[in-house]
Write a protein that holds these residues in place. Structure first.
Motif, PDB file in Angstrom:
ATOM      1  N   ASP A 170     -16.359  -7.308  11.443  1.00 28.89           N
ATOM      2  CA  ASP A 170     -17.637  -7.943  11.782  1.00 28.89           C
ATOM      3  C   ASP A 170     -18.417  -7.161  12.834  1.00 28.89           C
ATOM      4  O   ASP A 170     -19.480  -7.596  13.272  1.00 28.89           O
ATOM      5  CB  ASP A 170     -17.404  -9.369  12.301  1.00 28.89           C
ATOM      6  N   GLY A 171     -17.870  -6.006  13.277  1.00 26.52           N
ATOM      7  CA  GLY A 171     -18.614  -5.147  14.191  1.00 26.52           C
ATOM      8  C   GLY A 171     -18.218  -5.236  15.649  1.00 26.52           C
ATOM      9  O   GLY A 171     -18.925  -4.699  16.511  1.00 26.52           O
ATOM     10  N   TYR A 172     -17.095  -5.877  15.962  1.00 29.52           N
ATOM     11  CA  TYR A 172     -16.650  -5.982  17.350  1.00 29.52           C
ATOM     12  C   TYR A 172     -15.586  -4.921  17.660  1.00 29.52           C
ATOM     13  O   TYR A 172     -14.946  -4.384  16.753  1.00 29.52           O
ATOM     14  CB  TYR A 172     -16.061  -7.375  17.631  1.00 29.52           C
ATOM     15  N   ASN A 173     -15.393  -4.660  18.939  1.00 27.74           N
ATOM     16  CA  ASN A 173     -14.296  -3.790  19.377  1.00 27.74           C
ATOM     17  C   ASN A 173     -13.076  -4.654  19.661  1.00 27.74           C
ATOM     18  O   ASN A 173     -13.183  -5.698  20.315  1.00 27.74           O
ATOM     19  CB  ASN A 173     -14.687  -3.021  20.640  1.00 27.74           C
ATOM     20  N   VAL A 174     -11.940  -4.201  19.202  1.00 27.20           N
ATOM     21  CA  VAL A 174     -10.686  -4.939  19.346  1.00 27.20           C
ATOM     22  C   VAL A 174      -9.652  -4.024  19.971  1.00 27.20           C
ATOM     23  O   VAL A 174      -9.551  -2.847  19.601  1.00 27.20           O
ATOM     24  CB  VAL A 174     -10.186  -5.435  17.970  1.00 27.20           C
ATOM     25  N   THR A 175      -8.909  -4.542  20.929  1.00 25.05           N
ATOM     26  CA  THR A 175      -7.846  -3.759  21.563  1.00 25.05           C
ATOM     27  C   THR A 175      -6.535  -4.524  21.525  1.00 25.05           C
ATOM     28  O   THR A 175      -6.489  -5.711  21.871  1.00 25.05           O
ATOM     29  CB  THR A 175      -8.180  -3.439  23.028  1.00 25.05           C
ATOM     30  N   LEU A 176      -5.488  -3.851  21.100  1.00 25.06           N
ATOM     31  CA  LEU A 176      -4.132  -4.391  21.136  1.00 25.06           C
ATOM     32  C   LEU A 176      -3.308  -3.421  21.984  1.00 25.06           C
ATOM     33  O   LEU A 176      -3.238  -2.244  21.654  1.00 25.06           O
ATOM     34  CB  LEU A 176      -3.539  -4.474  19.721  1.00 25.06           C
ATOM     35  N   PHE A 177      -2.744  -3.911  23.098  1.00 24.96           N
ATOM     36  CA  PHE A 177      -1.944  -2.981  23.904  1.00 24.96           C
ATOM     37  C   PHE A 177      -0.692  -3.649  24.454  1.00 24.96           C
ATOM     38  O   PHE A 177      -0.641  -4.865  24.628  1.00 24.96           O
ATOM     39  CB  PHE A 177      -2.776  -2.336  25.014  1.00 24.96           C
ATOM     40  N   THR A 197       7.655  -3.237  19.497  1.00 23.66           N
ATOM     41  CA  THR A 197       6.617  -4.222  19.188  1.00 23.66           C
ATOM     42  C   THR A 197       5.434  -3.571  18.487  1.00 23.66           C
ATOM     43  O   THR A 197       4.918  -4.082  17.491  1.00 23.66           O
ATOM     44  CB  THR A 197       6.141  -4.925  20.474  1.00 23.66           C
ATOM     45  N   MET A 198       4.985  -2.415  18.992  1.00 25.74           N
ATOM     46  CA  MET A 198       3.777  -1.791  18.459  1.00 25.74           C
ATOM     47  C   MET A 198       4.042  -1.003  17.174  1.00 25.74           C
ATOM     48  O   MET A 198       3.266  -1.085  16.230  1.00 25.74           O
ATOM     49  CB  MET A 198       3.152  -0.867  19.511  1.00 25.74           C
ATOM     50  N   ALA A 199       5.121  -0.229  17.145  1.00 28.16           N
ATOM     51  CA  ALA A 199       5.400   0.619  15.976  1.00 28.16           C
ATOM     52  C   ALA A 199       6.450   0.011  15.061  1.00 28.16           C
ATOM     53  O   ALA A 199       6.335   0.073  13.835  1.00 28.16           O
ATOM     54  CB  ALA A 199       5.848   2.007  16.428  1.00 28.16           C
ATOM     55  N   GLY A 200       7.497  -0.583  15.661  1.00 28.56           N
ATOM     56  CA  GLY A 200       8.578  -1.146  14.874  1.00 28.56           C
ATOM     57  C   GLY A 200       9.444  -0.082  14.236  1.00 28.56           C
ATOM     58  O   GLY A 200       9.523   1.053  14.703  1.00 28.56           O
ATOM     59  N   THR A 201      10.074  -0.450  13.141  1.00 26.41           N
ATOM     60  CA  THR A 201      10.919   0.461  12.363  1.00 26.41           C
ATOM     61  C   THR A 201      10.498   0.339  10.899  1.00 26.41           C
ATOM     62  O   THR A 201       9.765  -0.581  10.532  1.00 26.41           O
ATOM     63  CB  THR A 201      12.406   0.079  12.491  1.00 26.41           C
ATOM     64  N   PRO A 202      10.964   1.252  10.037  1.00 24.85           N
ATOM     65  CA  PRO A 202      10.612   1.119   8.612  1.00 24.85           C
ATOM     66  C   PRO A 202      11.026  -0.233   8.029  1.00 24.85           C
ATOM     67  O   PRO A 202      10.320  -0.793   7.181  1.00 24.85           O
ATOM     68  CB  PRO A 202      11.387   2.268   7.961  1.00 24.85           C
ATOM     69  N   PRO A 252       8.490  -3.350  10.459  1.00 26.46           N
ATOM     70  CA  PRO A 252       7.253  -2.737  10.965  1.00 26.46           C
ATOM     71  C   PRO A 252       6.618  -3.573  12.070  1.00 26.46           C
ATOM     72  O   PRO A 252       6.681  -4.814  12.056  1.00 26.46           O
ATOM     73  CB  PRO A 252       6.355  -2.659   9.723  1.00 26.46           C
ATOM     74  N   GLY A 253       6.003  -2.874  13.028  1.00 24.86           N
ATOM     75  CA  GLY A 253       5.395  -3.533  14.166  1.00 24.86           C
ATOM     76  C   GLY A 253       3.900  -3.766  13.983  1.00 24.86           C
ATOM     77  O   GLY A 253       3.371  -3.764  12.870  1.00 24.86           O
ATOM     78  N   VAL A 254       3.212  -3.942  15.105  1.00 25.99           N
ATOM     79  CA  VAL A 254       1.801  -4.311  15.097  1.00 25.99           C
ATOM     80  C   VAL A 254       0.938  -3.242  14.419  1.00 25.99           C
ATOM     81  O   VAL A 254       0.059  -3.556  13.611  1.00 25.99           O
ATOM     82  CB  VAL A 254       1.310  -4.567  16.541  1.00 25.99           C
ATOM     83  N   SER A 255       1.190  -1.964  14.728  1.00 28.46           N
ATOM     84  CA  SER A 255       0.343  -0.896  14.183  1.00 28.46           C
ATOM     85  C   SER A 255       0.372  -0.849  12.659  1.00 28.46           C
ATOM     86  O   SER A 255      -0.683  -0.914  12.016  1.00 28.46           O
ATOM     87  CB  SER A 255       0.740   0.463  14.764  1.00 28.46           C
ATOM     88  N   PRO A 256       1.543  -0.723  12.021  1.00 31.83           N
ATOM     89  CA  PRO A 256       1.545  -0.669  10.545  1.00 31.83           C
ATOM     90  C   PRO A 256       1.053  -1.962   9.901  1.00 31.83           C
ATOM     91  O   PRO A 256       0.420  -1.931   8.849  1.00 31.83           O
ATOM     92  CB  PRO A 256       3.011  -0.387  10.194  1.00 31.83           C
ATOM     93  N   ARG A 257       1.313  -3.095  10.546  1.00 32.90           N
ATOM     94  CA  ARG A 257       0.835  -4.371   9.984  1.00 32.90           C
ATOM     95  C   ARG A 257      -0.688  -4.472  10.098  1.00 32.90           C
ATOM     96  O   ARG A 257      -1.346  -5.037   9.211  1.00 32.90           O
ATOM     97  CB  ARG A 257       1.513  -5.546  10.683  1.00 32.90           C
ATOM     98  N   THR A 258      -1.226  -3.938  11.179  1.00 36.19           N
ATOM     99  CA  THR A 258      -2.683  -3.920  11.331  1.00 36.19           C
ATOM    100  C   THR A 258      -3.318  -3.061  10.252  1.00 36.19           C
ATOM    101  O   THR A 258      -4.356  -3.416   9.675  1.00 36.19           O
ATOM    102  CB  THR A 258      -3.072  -3.388  12.728  1.00 36.19           C
TER     103      THR A 258
END
Length: 477
Positions: free
Chosen positions: A219-226, A238-243, A246-252
């Protein structure tokens, strides 16, 4: 028939026969005109043109078969008007909703969104739904804001095998879905409240409340996950996970292309990705670092603020990603180049801040409106005291720089909390990078990752206090 009438006049055929023939010509001319008007009305498709054309066609005596197409068009148009009216009713109803009630706003957004989707399915034009679509975006934005301008999820990992072998005590306890308590060696209790607490929760549970932020980016907003926390607390998991998990990055990444697939009939999407690390005070383009085909040295990265308020990074490699696999491969290539080292706390401690930048550009196929959104996924380097990590020589300098950058981030958070006019973004490259992603209209989700072990009491307490301070940031309306 007209030609025959002319010949009949020339040869003196009886006037009554000629009059009868002329009446037939006039009737056929009326029907021919009605057919042309009906064809034009079907091409136009609007009720205002179809209804009088059909009335004229019936008056001209056209048969049922000739009327069928236009009658079907009119029924479709009347149906579209009904669905558009339903959208307008939901639009008006949404204007009376309590904008401070999360449940009320979420319900209004769902009803309006469903009405818009049904109207589009029935062929209602985007231009007729423009006001409703603007309202839907505002409601979605309000839902995310009511959840908190910075939402903080606390995740406590299990005791490690090493900690269990050393008889380390678990000093944390989840009281409910949002409350965590911890105790010091004297049994003094420290209560903390966050938007969610996981001990440790599954990767699916962690991501469940993140995925709506992908729609915000579309929708045009900036989003940050850290992710923030000491070394070895589970940030990278949490962020990367394993194969397998999977963590936040691959799920995103998967969610981005689900949103793209769902909206492709209305929008043209472009997804671009880049990846860098902040190692000490140096910005490193991880895609260029891992590219062995380039013989020249990568040009230095420079962070600057554009007139629009957007953060730009000069000379950073950015790649088009046509599918989830393209973006996942980009993430994998970047991760392989990240700087890690062994410390007392973690055999593969992240010694840099890892930043994945995903830009989403959507253009409405009918109206031409273009929206630019951005998702920033940041895996921060571990925070801990030097004597705790027991790093030496060169790695001590790394630890000092890591702690400096995290302090700068804390200072920015505190300034935003207090509503100060001057926010110290320029004090560090980390905060310069995140300038358009903290406060303002940005949507931010922070994970604070902690160890439950008594031996890590100071680090866990500091992390939880840091995260609690972030909860007080407010968004610009």
């Amino acid at each position: 028939l007209q030609a025959a009438i002319q010949r009949a006049r020339a040869t003196g055929v009886a006037a009554d026969l000629i009059a009868e023939a002329e009446a037939l010509v006039a009737a056929e001319a009326k029907r021919s005109s009605a057919r042309s008007a009906l064809a034009e009305a079907c091409a136009d498709g609007s009720r205002a043109v179809l209804e009088p054309a059909l009335e004229a066609a019936r008056s001209a005596g056209l048969g049922a078969e000739e009327l069928a197409g236009a009658e079907a068009k009119l029924r479709e148009e009347l149906e579209r008007e009904e669905f558009l009216a339903a959208v307008l009713r939901e639009l008006e109803a949404s204007k009376t909703v309590d904008m401070k009630s999360l449940d009320a706003v979420r319900d209004a957004k769902a009803r309006l969104g469903d009405a818009i989707a049904e109207a589009l399915e029935r062929g209602v034009k985007e231009s007729a739904l423009a006001e409703a679509e603007v309202r839907r975006k505002k409601l979605h934005n309000t839902v995310e804001d009511l959840k908190g301008s910075i939402r903080v999820f606390c995740r406590i990992r299990p005791l490690s095998r090493k900690e269990v072998d050393q008889n380390d005590a678990n000093i944390t306890k989840q009281i409910d879905a949002m409350t965590l308590h911890m105790w010091d060696e004297n049994q003094k209790e420290y209560p903390f409240q966050f938007d969610a607490v996981f001990t440790p929760g599954t990767q699916e549970q962690i991501f469940e409340d993140c995925k709506d932020l992908v729609q915000s980016a579309a929708d045009g907003y900036n989003v940050t996950l850290f992710a923030y926390g000491q070394t070895g607390a589970g940030k990278t998991f949490t962020m990367a996970g394993t194969p397998e998990m999977p963590g936040v990055s691959p799920r995103t990444i998967s969610e981005i292309f689900r949103v793209v697939e769902a909206g492709k009939s209305r929008f043209d999407f472009k997804v671009r990705g880049s990846m860098l690390e902040l190692h000490r005070q140096d910005l490193v383009d991880l895609l260029a670092k891992g590219d062995t085909t380039k013989k020249t040295r990568p040009r230095p990265l420079n962070v600057r603020m554009e007139k629009s308020g957007a953060v730009a990074i000069d000379n950073l490699t950015e790649e088009d990603c046509a599918c989830a696999e393209d973006l996942a491969n980009l993430l994998e290539r970047g991760n392989e180049q990240r700087t890690v080292a062994a410390t007392e706390m973690n055999s593969e401690s992240s010694r840099s801040h890892l930043i994945l930048i995903i830009r989403i550009v959507s253009t409405n196929k009918e109206t031409g409106e273009t929206l630019n959104g951005k998702i920033l996924i940041v895996d921060l380097a571990g925070s801990e005291r030097l004597k705790k990590s027991q790093t030496t020589a060169d790695m001590q300098k790394e630890s000092i720089e890591i702690n400096k950058s995290l302090t700068a981030l804390g200072d920015v958070i505190e300034a935003l909390t207090k509503g100060q006019k001057q926010i110290p973004y320029r004090n560090h490259k980390l905060t310069q990078l995140m300038q358009d992603s903290l406060g303002g209209t940005a949507k931010t989700l922070m994970f604070v990752n902690c160890s439950p072990a008594g031996s890590n009491f100071e680090e866990t307490l500091n992390s939880l206090k840091y995260a609690q301070r972030a909860k007080k940031i407010t968004n610009a309306r």
